[in-house]
Design a protein around this motif. Structure first.
Motif, PDB file in Angstrom:
ATOM      1  N   ARG A  35       0.847  -1.209   0.000  1.00 48.97           N
ATOM      2  CA  ARG A  35       0.000   0.000   0.000  1.00 48.97           C
ATOM      3  C   ARG A  35       0.874   1.247   0.000  1.00 48.97           C
ATOM      4  N   GLY A  36       1.995   1.181   0.706  1.00 44.94           N
ATOM      5  CA  GLY A  36       2.928   2.304   0.695  1.00 44.94           C
ATOM      6  C   GLY A  36       3.501   2.552  -0.684  1.00 44.94           C
ATOM      7  N   LEU A  37       3.790   1.480  -1.431  1.00 46.11           N
ATOM      8  CA  LEU A  37       4.280   1.629  -2.799  1.00 46.11           C
ATOM      9  C   LEU A  37       3.221   2.286  -3.678  1.00 46.11           C
ATOM     10  N   LEU A  38       1.981   1.850  -3.553  1.00 45.03           N
ATOM     11  CA  LEU A  38       0.909   2.453  -4.345  1.00 45.03           C
ATOM     12  C   LEU A  38       0.754   3.938  -4.022  1.00 45.03           C
ATOM     13  N   PHE A  39       0.905   4.283  -2.745  1.00 46.89           N
ATOM     14  CA  PHE A  39       0.812   5.695  -2.368  1.00 46.89           C
ATOM     15  C   PHE A  39       1.971   6.484  -2.963  1.00 46.89           C
ATOM     16  N   ALA A  40       3.178   5.914  -2.948  1.00 49.48           N
ATOM     17  CA  ALA A  40       4.339   6.592  -3.531  1.00 49.48           C
ATOM     18  C   ALA A  40       4.139   6.814  -5.025  1.00 49.48           C
ATOM     19  N   LEU A  41       3.620   5.799  -5.708  1.00 49.85           N
ATOM     20  CA  LEU A  41       3.361   5.942  -7.142  1.00 49.85           C
ATOM     21  C   LEU A  41       2.302   7.005  -7.409  1.00 49.85           C
ATOM     22  N   ALA A  42       1.244   7.018  -6.583  1.00 48.81           N
ATOM     23  CA  ALA A  42       0.179   7.999  -6.774  1.00 48.81           C
ATOM     24  C   ALA A  42       0.663   9.413  -6.515  1.00 48.81           C
ATOM     25  N   LEU A  43       1.433   9.595  -5.433  1.00 43.93           N
ATOM     26  CA  LEU A  43       1.939  10.928  -5.128  1.00 43.93           C
ATOM     27  C   LEU A  43       2.944  11.372  -6.187  1.00 43.93           C
ATOM     28  N   GLY A  44       3.806  10.453  -6.637  1.00 43.62           N
ATOM     29  CA  GLY A  44       4.757  10.805  -7.684  1.00 43.62           C
ATOM     30  C   GLY A  44       4.056  11.225  -8.966  1.00 43.62           C
ATOM     31  N   ALA A  45       3.006  10.494  -9.340  1.00 44.57           N
ATOM     32  CA  ALA A  45       2.263  10.860 -10.549  1.00 44.57           C
ATOM     33  C   ALA A  45       1.579  12.206 -10.389  1.00 44.57           C
ATOM     34  N   ALA A  46       0.991  12.453  -9.219  1.00 43.11           N
ATOM     35  CA  ALA A  46       0.279  13.715  -8.995  1.00 43.11           C
ATOM     36  C   ALA A  46       1.241  14.899  -8.952  1.00 43.11           C
ATOM     37  N   ALA A  47       2.389  14.727  -8.297  1.00 43.86           N
ATOM     38  CA  ALA A  47       3.337  15.837  -8.154  1.00 43.86           C
ATOM     39  C   ALA A  47       3.910  16.270  -9.495  1.00 43.86           C
ATOM     40  N   TRP A  48       4.138  15.312 -10.380  1.00 44.96           N
ATOM     41  CA  TRP A  48       4.784  15.616 -11.659  1.00 44.96           C
ATOM     42  C   TRP A  48       3.799  15.671 -12.816  1.00 44.96           C
ATOM     43  N   LEU A  49       2.510  15.604 -12.549  1.00 48.71           N
ATOM     44  CA  LEU A  49       1.511  15.525 -13.622  1.00 48.71           C
ATOM     45  C   LEU A  49       1.563  16.727 -14.553  1.00 48.71           C
ATOM     46  N   SER A  50       1.918  17.884 -14.020  1.00 48.18           N
ATOM     47  CA  SER A  50       1.886  19.102 -14.843  1.00 48.18           C
ATOM     48  C   SER A  50       2.933  19.097 -15.951  1.00 48.18           C
ATOM     49  N   VAL A  51       3.894  18.152 -15.925  1.00 48.25           N
ATOM     50  CA  VAL A  51       4.856  18.095 -17.027  1.00 48.25           C
ATOM     51  C   VAL A  51       4.156  17.764 -18.342  1.00 48.25           C
ATOM     52  N   LEU A  52       2.973  17.158 -18.268  1.00 47.05           N
ATOM     53  CA  LEU A  52       2.267  16.785 -19.485  1.00 47.05           C
ATOM     54  C   LEU A  52       1.853  17.998 -20.302  1.00 47.05           C
ATOM     55  N   TRP A  53       1.741  19.161 -19.659  1.00 45.07           N
ATOM     56  CA  TRP A  53       1.287  20.365 -20.353  1.00 45.07           C
ATOM     57  C   TRP A  53       2.466  21.222 -20.837  1.00 45.07           C
ATOM     58  N   LEU A  54       3.676  20.743 -20.666  1.00 46.97           N
ATOM     59  CA  LEU A  54       4.831  21.492 -21.147  1.00 46.97           C
ATOM     60  C   LEU A  54       5.033  21.253 -22.636  1.00 46.97           C
ATOM     61  N   GLY A  55       5.650  22.222 -23.295  1.00 49.91           N
ATOM     62  CA  GLY A  55       5.997  22.060 -24.701  1.00 49.91           C
ATOM     63  C   GLY A  55       7.428  21.602 -24.855  1.00 49.91           C
ATOM     64  N   PHE A  56       7.943  21.693 -26.073  1.00 49.07           N
ATOM     65  CA  PHE A  56       9.340  21.352 -26.332  1.00 49.07           C
ATOM     66  C   PHE A  56      10.237  22.512 -25.892  1.00 49.07           C
ATOM     67  N   ILE A  57      11.412  22.159 -25.389  1.00 42.44           N
ATOM     68  CA  ILE A  57      12.329  23.164 -24.845  1.00 42.44           C
ATOM     69  C   ILE A  57      13.727  22.910 -25.375  1.00 42.44           C
ATOM     70  N   SER A  58      14.333  23.942 -25.949  1.00 42.18           N
ATOM     71  CA  SER A  58      15.746  23.940 -26.337  1.00 42.18           C
ATOM     72  C   SER A  58      16.116  22.709 -27.164  1.00 42.18           C
TER      73      SER A  58
END
Length: 496
Positions: A35-58
């Protein structure tokens, strides 16, 4: 922050590297750990989710352009040739190639792949801890800490960092299967470990240290040492390195100002990067060039306070010198190959090279947390760290969001100013910055970005600061533009 980080590491070494006892907290409920692993995966996905809205850089534009000009019939060439004249990373380049033919110019697809690789690494760290016998509690905690380390911003937000993500992911899974082979036997696990090592080494060069990581595990953490199984990994590393040397005509990598391989230039700065700056940025890697300064100063100060209290509050000697040495060795060995890039500044440029090393840091913090005697204090400390680190992630990502936005606005304005540039035109930009808030801003890929925006391959772009370029076309037309700042309008006609 660097001074505080050094103090943290010194406190841990002085207070923990005393004994090698095995304590009760190594055993925990297995279901609770899952259950701790599932929570880590969920928090990791939520924390970094906004990268999906980034464009190409450099540099992203360079790789997209290269993938666009490579067909499926040429995919095999990645294994038989060098990349960019200085690297041999066929798995990483092939992954970007496949991404292009899957997503084309949809940036969210590339970022989703980066996020998926990060989640697989989180899971790999969990099983690594279990195979080491640390128990599900430490496994879940280390995965949680690794999931939300702020220093990962460049690695996850920049498509070009795919090589670092793949190398770390394949390496940790190679160690997992090697330890499973050592714990349970069976040739299948050993072969799987070799395959993952092969993929890691063909993703980025820092994975060549994996035999040394396995040697550390054998010597420090595995009760019955066996060094013969390491011969397979040493042999594979030697063969791959020789093949790479032949292809590159040397060790490869970036060169210094004299044209010599930067990797071979070892001096005081090397030790500063490997033992001070790199570990400090791993622990407290915040982008100080991203405004506003007050909120991140508060978050960083609170995080530093929690870490120092943790270093002092963990039961003395509970971790043991062998575990401390393993974590420290993991950090130093995995970041050392990139030592020319380790003097990372306030905006965290090149911090992607720390991604694999952060696995050792997350494990170290988890061991310290498990050494807190009171369960309530332990849970509160884990929660506080997870919250503060997540806030650091959101802060660091804001610099990437803003630079991505400016890249899109830059190309949009350019097309408005010059809707139909003449054939073979060259755009020349005055006072255009290389970085914005610590993030590379079309430092590479300027011409490729312009070509992609206009869907024309006859256009070029350069900064005046890049110096004059001798053109083979005497009739080439230069369109000179002035950078006006980070607020609209970004560009204006250049006037002497």
């Amino acid at each position: 922050m660097q001074v505080i980080a050094v103090l943290f590491y010194l406190l841990v070494i002085l207070r923990q590297a005393k004994t090698d006892s095995r304590d009760r907290w190594e055993q925990a409920d297995r279901d609770r750990g899952r259950r701790g692993l599932l929570f880590a995966l969920a928090l990791g996905a939520a924390a970094w989710l906004s990268v999906l809205w980034l464009g190409f850089i450099s540099d992203d534009f360079v790789f997209i352009s290269a993938a666009r000009s490579t067909g499926f019939t040429q995919l095999w060439k990645f294994l038989g040739g060098q990349q960019a004249g200085i690297f041999f990373r066929p798995v990483g380049f092939a992954m970007i190639f496949l991404d292009y033919h899957l997503w084309h110019h949809w940036a969210a697809g590339y970022h989703a792949t980066n996020l998926l690789i990060h989640l697989l690494t989180i899971a790999g760290l969990f099983f690594l801890c279990e195979e080491l016998g640390f128990g599900s509690q430490i496994a879940a905690t280390s995965s949680l800490i690794f999931a939300v380390l702020p220093v990962h911003a460049e690695a996850l937000a920049w498509m070009v960092s795919r090589f670092d993500l793949l190398s770390a992911c394949f390496t940790v899974w190679a160690v997992v299967f090697y330890l499973r082979f050592r714990n349970k036997g069976g040739s299948g696990a050993y072969i799987a470990a070799l395959v993952f090592f092969l993929l890691a080494a063909l993703s980025k060069e820092n994975a060549y240290v994996l035999p040394l990581l396995l040697l550390l595990a054998e010597y420090l953490l595995i009760p019955r040492r066996r060094f013969r199984p390491l011969l397979g990994f040493v042999s594979l590393a030697a063969v791959l390195f020789c093949y790479r040397w032949i292809l590159l005509g040397g060790i490869g990598g970036y060169s210094d100002s004299r044209g010599q391989p930067a990797t071979l230039q070892i001096g005081f700065k090397t030790f500063e990067g490997v033992f001070i700056r790199g570990p400090a940025q791993l622990l407290l890697g915040y982008n100080w060039l991203q405004p506003p300064a007050l909120p991140i100063s508060v978050v960083a100060s609170l995080t530093a306070a929690v870490l120092l209290v943790l270093a002092l509050g963990a039961s003395a000697g509970a971790v043991g010198w062998k575990r401390i040495a393993f974590c420290a060795g993991w950090i130093a060995l995995t970041i050392a190959p990139a030592h020319p890039l380790l003097l990372i500044g306030a905006g965290l440029p090149n911090s992607r090279v720390l991604h694999m090393g952060s696995i050792g840091l997350a494990l170290l913090i988890a061991l310290l947390l498990a050494a807190l005697s009171a369960p309530r204090i332990r849970r509160a400390t884990v929660g506080a760290l997870a919250l503060l680190l997540t806030l650091g992630v959101l802060h660091n990502l804001e610099a990437w969001r803003r630079t991505s936005q400016l890249s899109n606005e830059f190309l949009s304005e350019l097309k408005q100013l010059e809707p139909s540039p003449p054939p073979h035109a060259e755009f020349v930009f005055h006072e255009m910055p290389d970085t914005i808030r610590g993030v590379f801003f079309l430092r590479e890929g300027l011409s490729e970005a312009i070509r992609m925006a206009y869907d024309r391959d006859d256009l070029d772009g350069r900064r005046v600061s890049d110096g004059p370029v001798s053109s083979t076309d005497a009739h080439q037309i230069s369109i000179e533009l002035q950078w006006a700042g980070e607020t609209l309008p970004l560009l204006q006609r250049f006037r002497n």
